[in-house]
Each structure stands twice: as C-alpha cells, then as structure tokens.
Design an enzyme around this catalytic site. Sequence first.
Site, PDB file in Angstrom:
ATOM      1  N   ASP A 213       0.810  -1.220   0.000  1.00 52.72           N
ATOM      2  CA  ASP A 213       0.000   0.000   0.000  1.00 52.72           C
ATOM      3  C   ASP A 213       0.843   1.269   0.000  1.00 52.72           C
ATOM      4  OD1 ASP A 213      -2.469   1.421   0.094  1.00 52.72           O
ATOM      5  OD2 ASP A 213      -2.275   1.672   2.264  1.00 52.72           O
ATOM      6  N   SER A 237      -6.321   6.002  -0.369  1.00 49.59           N
ATOM      7  CA  SER A 237      -6.703   4.691  -0.908  1.00 49.59           C
ATOM      8  C   SER A 237      -8.209   4.495  -0.771  1.00 49.59           C
ATOM      9  CB  SER A 237      -5.967   3.576  -0.166  1.00 49.59           C
ATOM     10  OG  SER A 237      -4.567   3.727  -0.268  1.00 49.59           O
ATOM     11  N   GLN A 287      -5.296  -1.544  -6.886  1.00 50.41           N
ATOM     12  CA  GLN A 287      -5.830  -0.540  -5.966  1.00 50.41           C
ATOM     13  C   GLN A 287      -6.315   0.669  -6.748  1.00 50.41           C
ATOM     14  OE1 GLN A 287      -3.541   2.452  -3.259  1.00 50.41           O
ATOM     15  NE2 GLN A 287      -3.940   0.681  -1.948  1.00 50.41           N
TER      16      GLN A 287
END
Length: 296
Positions: A213, A237, A287
């Site tokens: 991430d 995110s 993502q």
Amino acid sequence: MTLPPEDFDPFHDLLDVLDLDAVAGEADVFEGRSQPQPHGRVFGGQVVAQSIVAAGRTVADLDGAPRLLHSLHGYFLRPGDPDTCTRYEVERLRDGHSFSARRVHAIQHGRPIISMIFSFQTHDDGLEHQAMMPAVPDPETLRSDDDELATLGNPVSEYMARTRAIDIRHCQGHLYGRPRRITASEQSVWLRAKGELPDDPLIHSAVLAYASDYNLLEGALRRHGVAWGDRRIRAASLDHSMWFHRPFRADEWLLYTQASPSAQGGRALGMGHVFREDGVLVATVAQEGMMRLKQS
C-alpha cells in the site's frame, strides 16, 4: 510532529502491531493498536495487514491440511484514528472442502473503517504459467528510500525514514520531493522487511500486504510529472485487492512492478505484480485511490 526515540525499532514495532489480542468472551473478535503517522490517519496497509491476521486466526483452527490466504478484497470506508484501538470482527462465511471465506470489519468509534473479504485454500495442483519479471537493477545497487528521505530536510520525510519497517528501493528514482523528467505510468521498486520474520505464511502475507500500500498509485503521479512534495495533491486509498500465487518470504527481496492504466474522475488505478528475486511471480495487486490536484 514528535520523532520516535533513537532506540525505536520499526521492524519489531510492526511485529507487535500484527500481534492482535483476542477479545475475552467474544468469539472471532480481536483488537490491535495503530502506528502513529505524520498525516494523522492510520496507514491503510496496516489495517489490511491486521485484518489478514484476524481472518487467518479463525482458519488456523480448522482440521485437515493448512489453508493459506490466496485472495483479498477490501474497501477503505473512513479514515482511521491512530490514537484509538481498532476492533476486528471476523465472520466465518463458509468452510468448504478446500476453500474458506471470511469477512472482516475493522471498527473504530462504533463504525467500520474498512470492510474486507478473504479466501483461503488448501494446496492443489493445476495449470501453471506466469508473467515474466522485467530486467531491473539489482537492489544492492540502489539507495534505500530511507537514505533518500533523510536528505530532504523536512520533518515528515525524517519521520518516515525513522519509522518504516520496510526497506524500499526505487528503480526509476523516488517521487518524495520532486517529479522526474521522464513521465511514464510504470515503475518498479524492490522491497523487503528490515528483519527476519517468523516462519508463518500468514505473517509473510500480512507484511507484503502492508508494504503493497506504500506506493502503488505512484504510476499516476509519475505519468503526470507530479511528486508527493506537491502541496496540491489530495490522495487516499479507496480499495485494495491482492491475489497470492506462490510461496515467498517478505524478509527477502521482492520486486514490485507497478503501472497505472487509467486516471479519471479524481481517481487513479494502480496495478502491480510481485516477483521473488529468482523471477517467480508470487502476488498480484490492484488498488484504486482518490487522486486530486487542488487548484491554487
């Protein structure tokens, strides 16, 4: 922003964060603390990693062959408060002959900050093929991002350099302070944990998810000649998906190849492949994130 003490060990701090506590008297409920962050919100990768540990603990008690995590999908719903303990509530959706499904809600202040679903599988044989790892510089020939961050001379970068548990090395140069001359939507980074992890596949999956991430959306920034130091950026995110393909260790070098196929509507999409140093594909990541440039 207060820097951690000189003897602070970010690697052991990460292991401590992943060591969730079972809530007494409540089945399949766990609690964990958060790592302080310079932006005042919980790091999304940390909540994903803790959710993996919570889900995996409810699979470990099943009889028969071990069931390893093979996929996850989650949505970030609210910013997390780093000063508040997070409650992880696991729902056992199904335990079949070879697959197990779990849903996890991470709760703060009575509301979910992330909702995730996981699938675990026993070992099975079948068709085999994989994408090829690109040619990139060896990690030992590249400077650690910690060293790069320490040269930027601002409190945020110094804090990041002191507190990251993952050694990250950009193959095309980092984007922390200034944009790069070559604008492309692809980049590659080497990464590994800064210490030796226990021999538990669940922990290695959690640490890789944690690390995944950090910079998956950088392809969009690189494509548009923007760096994290640009004060106009507003990024967060929105969701996170991973598929785990083959065995790996997150304390050994892994190549994370990344690309941004699209950015639109204030959102950017990032796609990534993770390879072992010997070229074996071990995971795929996707993502989408909010990516806005505030007009000055």
